[in-house]
Design an enzyme around this catalytic site. Structure first.
Site: not given
Ligand code: B12
Length: 253
Positions: A129-133
């Protein structure tokens, strides 16, 4: 590694080299004095001597959780430690996009899922997902990657079909639950299904990830790479470029 640490080390608790470790476990007994004695006996048999009980708490009917602190005599030979080192360069998102665009001349297609009964999507979402980590954006953010995230509890036949439909260059599977080695069984089933469904050359790169995999087991599980705890999207994107573009393993076209 500094010379004072040497190639052989022992655990550190209160003072350097004192051999102190802390372990936790659950025994199928209600919490009482006898249960605490049982925990100490287990710790002694595991090589902890002395073993000090620091925490004991009943967990529902007939189970007690323990934390034991104690000394072991075991040594760790650092020269004999075997791990899977990163054998590809770490690229920025910009570099990944540039290499894919220049060398592949089409988008690199990635299909991801949690397979079997596993519903732990946080890990695969962190990668895709764009939000990533950890301050990094996920693969959906990469302009030259086309990402299909199938989500939780995807069956192996569904995954194979989706990979075929998306002409996947890489399939990314997450397995978090390890009860009864479910992660190993599911991974073997998945890699066998892809071997059966697609000929060599059209088979996507197979990648699995999750916190309790042994990264050295890739070959025996029939996958190309395993990613463990703390993986970041940038590492995965860099590996994809290394394995599929600069290493020329693309065959799904
Ligand atoms: C959140 C969570 C849940 C949520 C999941 C929500 C969701 N949408 O994901 C809910 C509440 C639904 C849940 C349910 C259950 N859970 Co749960 N859960 C957790 C918990 C607390 C955190 C997991 C997590 O999100 N970690 C954060 C992510 C970012 O880390 P990660 O998964 O490791 O991912 C990273 C790497 O491993 C790697 N990675 C992971 N996948 C992939 C894939 C690829 C391709 C790549 C490249 C990398 C990669 O990259 C990620 C980013 O760095 C853990 C305990 C823990 N603290 O870990 C238990 C835990 C995983 N759950 C557990 C259990 C038992 C369950 C249940 C069976 C409980 C029950 N009796 O109902 C159910 C099972 C549901 C199911 N059908 O799967 C156990 C598993 C034990 C075992 N031996 O397998 C754990 C360990 C808790 C425990 N100590 O007992 N759970």
């Amino acid at each position: 590694m500094s010379a004072s640490q040497g190639p052989v080390v022992r655990p550190y608790g209160d003072t350097t080299g004192d051999g102190m470790v802390q372990v936790s476990f659950t025994l199928p007994v209600p919490h009482d004095k006898r249960a605490e004695g049982a925990a100490i006996q287990l710790a002694n048999r595991m090589g902890m001597d002395p073993a000090l009980l620091v925490h004991a708490k009943q967990m529902g009917d007939g189970f007690t959780f323990f934390v034991v602190y104690g000394r072991v005599n075991h040594l760790v030979d650092l020269s004999a430690v075997q791990v899977v080192e990163r054998d590809f360069p770490l690229l920025s998102a910009k570099e990944v996009n540039a290499v894919v665009k220049r060398r592949l001349r089409r988008k690199l297609s990635v299909v991801g899922a949690c397979i079997g009964t596993d519903a732990h999507t946080v890990g695969i979402d962190a990668i895709l997902n764009v939000k990533g980590i950890a301050g990094e954006k996920g693969l959906e953010y990469y302009r030259e990657l086309s990402v299909t995230n199938l989500g939780a509890q995807v069956s192996v036949p569904e995954l194979v079909e989706a990979a075929r439909a998306a002409r996947a260059d890489a399939v990314l599977v997450s397995q978090v639950v390890t009860q009864r080695d479910a992660h190993l069984h599911n991974t073997r089933e998945m890699s066998a299904a892809f071997r059966e469904a697609l000929p060599v050359g059209r088979r996507p790169l197979l990648i699995v990830g999750g916190p309790r995999f042994d990264e050295s087991q890739a070959t025996e599980l029939g996958v190309d790479r395993i990613f463990g705890r703390g993986t970041t999207p940038g590492e995965v994107a860099s590996y994809l470029v290394h394995a599929l573009v600069t290493g020329r393993k693309v065959g799904a076209a």
